[in-house]
Write a protein that holds these residues in place. Sequence first.
Motif, short mmCIF file in Angstrom:
data_model
loop_
_atom_site.label_atom_id
_atom_site.label_comp_id
_atom_site.label_asym_id
_atom_site.label_seq_id
_atom_site.Cartn_x
_atom_site.Cartn_y
_atom_site.Cartn_z
N GLU A 47 0.85 -1.19 0.00
CA GLU A 47 0.00 0.00 0.00
C GLU A 47 0.89 1.24 0.00
N PRO A 48 0.44 2.31 -0.69
CA PRO A 48 -0.68 2.24 -1.63
C PRO A 48 -0.34 1.32 -2.81
N GLY A 54 -5.37 0.38 -7.39
CA GLY A 54 -4.49 0.87 -6.34
C GLY A 54 -3.15 1.35 -6.87
N GLU A 55 -2.62 0.67 -7.88
CA GLU A 55 -1.34 1.10 -8.45
C GLU A 55 -1.48 2.43 -9.18
N LYS A 56 -2.63 2.66 -9.80
CA LYS A 56 -2.86 3.97 -10.43
C LYS A 56 -2.95 5.05 -9.37
N LEU A 57 -3.63 4.75 -8.28
CA LEU A 57 -3.71 5.72 -7.18
C LEU A 57 -2.33 5.96 -6.58
N ARG A 58 -1.52 4.90 -6.48
CA ARG A 58 -0.17 5.03 -5.94
C ARG A 58 0.65 6.03 -6.76
N ALA A 59 0.56 5.90 -8.08
CA ALA A 59 1.31 6.80 -8.95
C ALA A 59 0.90 8.25 -8.70
N MET A 66 -1.65 17.54 -4.08
CA MET A 66 -3.10 17.49 -3.89
C MET A 66 -3.44 17.99 -2.49
N HIS A 67 -4.72 18.28 -2.28
CA HIS A 67 -5.18 18.68 -0.95
C HIS A 67 -4.88 17.54 0.03
N ALA A 72 -5.48 11.68 1.97
CA ALA A 72 -5.93 10.70 2.95
C ALA A 72 -7.09 9.87 2.43
N LEU A 73 -8.04 10.51 1.76
CA LEU A 73 -9.20 9.79 1.23
C LEU A 73 -8.80 8.82 0.14
N LEU A 74 -7.84 9.20 -0.69
CA LEU A 74 -7.36 8.28 -1.72
C LEU A 74 -6.67 7.07 -1.10
N MET A 75 -5.96 7.29 0.01
CA MET A 75 -5.33 6.17 0.70
C MET A 75 -6.38 5.15 1.13
N PHE A 76 -7.46 5.63 1.73
CA PHE A 76 -8.50 4.72 2.19
C PHE A 76 -9.31 4.14 1.04
#
Length: 225
Positions: A47-48, A54-59, A66-67, A72-76
């Motif tokens: 994680e992320p 999840g890998e796209k979010l990690r990138a 970002m705000h 934090a919300l993207l992590m969850f």
Amino acid sequence: MSELNPSGRKGRFISVEGVDGAGKSTQLAWLADWLTTQGIHFISTREPGGTPLGEKLRALLLSEPMHLETEALLMFAGRREHLAQVIEPALQRGDWVLCDRFTDATFAYQGGGRGLPLEKFAALEQWVQGRDEGVLQPDLTLLFDVPPEVSAARMANGRVLDRFEQEAADFHTRVRNAYLQRAAADPARIKVIDANRTVEAIQHELAAQLPQWLGSVTQINRASR
């Protein structure tokens, strides 16, 4: 829940945590080898990340500004997908899960490092990880701990740093302190490992302590298959 093998789980869940530069990658490779020698079927994930989404979010998380609350919300959000697609299915079929970071990292980085309210994370943790038996947590978390000056020296090796690694020293100090506070609140689950030692010394401690922390691995493995 912190107790080992809570209701409904067939496999075990181990997470590895620590500030950047604590040597997690080296120890994760050793842990994978150790599990293999014990005859335990496991998956490695992170994680992320951990899923295609999840890998796209990690990138995004590691490179795009970002705000802080968006971060934090993207992590969850990534964690919810990770649990649904990878972690929970593995545990249910009896596999063990070895995960590079989990929710403790969010409390440390977005809570301690970024200074966001911990009560918001507690609510998200309950929403994303809540189950009938309580909040799903790793059975065992290994927290590799080093002083900030040591982690900074280890990261100064010429490689390209992500946006978390590029943060100032006081950020990493806050992250470390948040990790240690989380460990102090749940010592049965989170084991603090002094990572300011040689790789061999750390692995010697792990080899000696893991059977005690996890119980009889051979018996557990035999019963779970």
